[in-house]
Design a protein around this motif. Structure first.
Motif, PDB file in Angstrom:
ATOM      1  N   LYS A   1       0.836  -1.214   0.000  1.00 41.54           N
ATOM      2  CA  LYS A   1       0.000   0.000   0.000  1.00 41.54           C
ATOM      3  C   LYS A   1       0.866   1.258   0.000  1.00 41.54           C
ATOM      4  CE  LYS A   1      -4.038   0.117   0.163  1.00 41.54           C
ATOM      5  NZ  LYS A   1      -5.025   0.196  -0.935  1.00 41.54           N
ATOM      6  N   ALA A   2       2.039   1.202   0.621  1.00 39.76           N
ATOM      7  CA  ALA A   2       2.952   2.349   0.608  1.00 39.76           C
ATOM      8  C   ALA A   2       3.474   2.609  -0.804  1.00 39.76           C
ATOM      9  CB  ALA A   2       4.110   2.121   1.575  1.00 39.76           C
ATOM     10  N   MET A   3       3.720   1.537  -1.560  1.00 36.73           N
ATOM     11  CA  MET A   3       4.224   1.663  -2.935  1.00 36.73           C
ATOM     12  C   MET A   3       3.116   1.970  -3.919  1.00 36.73           C
ATOM     13  SD  MET A   3       6.922  -1.463  -3.535  1.00 36.73           S
ATOM     14  CE  MET A   3       5.751  -2.746  -3.130  1.00 36.73           C
ATOM     15  N   SER A   4       1.947   1.367  -3.679  1.00 40.49           N
ATOM     16  CA  SER A   4       0.861   1.417  -4.651  1.00 40.49           C
ATOM     17  C   SER A   4      -0.472   1.587  -3.916  1.00 40.49           C
ATOM     18  CB  SER A   4       0.882   0.122  -5.470  1.00 40.49           C
ATOM     19  OG  SER A   4      -0.138   0.113  -6.421  1.00 40.49           O
ATOM     20  N   PRO A   5      -0.773   2.795  -3.466  1.00 43.77           N
ATOM     21  CA  PRO A   5      -1.973   3.013  -2.642  1.00 43.77           C
ATOM     22  C   PRO A   5      -3.288   2.628  -3.306  1.00 43.77           C
ATOM     23  CG  PRO A   5      -0.603   5.005  -2.739  1.00 43.77           C
ATOM     24  CD  PRO A   5      -0.009   4.014  -3.678  1.00 43.77           C
ATOM     25  N   LYS A   6      -3.348   2.625  -4.630  1.00 44.01           N
ATOM     26  CA  LYS A   6      -4.606   2.310  -5.315  1.00 44.01           C
ATOM     27  C   LYS A   6      -4.840   0.814  -5.497  1.00 44.01           C
ATOM     28  CE  LYS A   6      -5.078   6.705  -7.600  1.00 44.01           C
ATOM     29  NZ  LYS A   6      -5.463   7.412  -8.785  1.00 44.01           N
ATOM     30  N   THR A   7      -3.843  -0.003  -5.178  1.00 45.22           N
ATOM     31  CA  THR A   7      -4.010  -1.448  -5.279  1.00 45.22           C
ATOM     32  C   THR A   7      -4.925  -1.918  -4.154  1.00 45.22           C
ATOM     33  OG1 THR A   7      -1.846  -1.756  -6.279  1.00 45.22           O
ATOM     34  CG2 THR A   7      -2.840  -3.684  -5.243  1.00 45.22           C
TER      35      THR A   7
ATOM     36  N   ASN B   1      -6.813  -1.052   9.310  1.00 43.70           N
ATOM     37  CA  ASN B   1      -6.036   0.166   9.554  1.00 43.70           C
ATOM     38  C   ASN B   1      -4.931   0.368   8.519  1.00 43.70           C
ATOM     39  OD1 ASN B   1      -7.569   0.823  11.784  1.00 43.70           O
ATOM     40  ND2 ASN B   1      -6.115  -0.023  13.254  1.00 43.70           N
ATOM     41  N   ASN B   2      -4.494  -0.710   7.885  1.00 49.91           N
ATOM     42  CA  ASN B   2      -3.418  -0.614   6.902  1.00 49.91           C
ATOM     43  C   ASN B   2      -3.924  -0.651   5.463  1.00 49.91           C
ATOM     44  OD1 ASN B   2      -0.796  -0.415   8.382  1.00 49.91           O
ATOM     45  ND2 ASN B   2      -1.731  -2.149   9.432  1.00 49.91           N
ATOM     46  N   GLY B   3      -5.227  -0.468   5.291  1.00 46.59           N
ATOM     47  CA  GLY B   3      -5.769  -0.269   3.959  1.00 46.59           C
ATOM     48  C   GLY B   3      -6.341  -1.466   3.245  1.00 46.59           C
ATOM     49  N   ALA B   4      -6.578  -2.564   3.949  1.00 42.39           N
ATOM     50  CA  ALA B   4      -7.193  -3.722   3.291  1.00 42.39           C
ATOM     51  C   ALA B   4      -8.603  -3.358   2.830  1.00 42.39           C
ATOM     52  CB  ALA B   4      -7.249  -4.919   4.237  1.00 42.39           C
ATOM     53  N   LEU B   5      -8.973  -3.853   1.670  1.00 42.84           N
ATOM     54  CA  LEU B   5     -10.312  -3.631   1.137  1.00 42.84           C
ATOM     55  C   LEU B   5     -11.348  -4.348   1.991  1.00 42.84           C
ATOM     56  CD1 LEU B   5     -12.027  -2.491  -1.237  1.00 42.84           C
ATOM     57  CD2 LEU B   5     -11.614  -4.666  -2.401  1.00 42.84           C
ATOM     58  N   CYS B   6     -11.066  -5.602   2.307  1.00 46.22           N
ATOM     59  CA  CYS B   6     -11.945  -6.401   3.154  1.00 46.22           C
ATOM     60  C   CYS B   6     -11.192  -7.653   3.575  1.00 46.22           C
ATOM     61  CB  CYS B   6     -13.251  -6.761   2.443  1.00 46.22           C
ATOM     62  SG  CYS B   6     -13.061  -7.819   0.995  1.00 46.22           S
TER      63      CYS B   6
END
Length: 131
Positions: free
Chosen positions: A67-73, A92-97
């Motif tokens: 997510k740090a490298m590719s936030p839209k993934t 908290n670290n950006g998982a979709l689900c």
């Protein structure tokens, strides 16, 4: 759509590879988080299915790095060990689900249909229950 499947169990990688390809997407696989991060450096993925417990680098650390490298993934966390702490960390670290393992193949197909058809809502998918 480019999809990365990350799991240390060959059977899970194989099954998801087949299901995702049947729906017309390109699939890449990795057997641990370290391989996933390396692949994400050289290739753009739209969606990643990521196991939590793997050797060398677990899924939550790999999630953070990707997510740090590719936030839209978008990253879907898969786990058979769905403690509240794991789910909270993933969110908290950006998982979709999060999706509980073992999963039903039809659930994965429905998820991908929803995801690609823009009907996706986090409310339709659930965090694994603590076992």
């Amino acid at each position: 759509m480019n999809v990365l499947v990350v799991d240390d169990q060959p059977g899970v990688r194989y099954l998801l590879d087949i299901v995702v390809k049947e729906l017309g997407h390109d699939v890449f696989t990795a057997q641990n988080g370290l391989e996933a991060v390396d692949l994400a450096r050289s290739k753009r993925f739209d969606l990643i299915f990521m196991d939590v417990r793997m050797p060398l680098m677990g899924g939550l650390e790999a999630l953070t790095r990707i997510k740090a490298m590719s936030p839209k993934t978008d990253v879907v966390i898969m786990t058979a060990y769905g403690s509240d702490d794991t789910i909270e960390c993933a969110n908290n670290n950006g998982a979709l689900c999060c999706i509980a393992k073992p999963f039903d193949v039809e659930d994965i197909k429905n998820f991908l249909d929803d995801y690609t058809g823009e009907k996706f809502s986090n409310d339709n998918y659930y965090a694994p229950q603590a076992g």
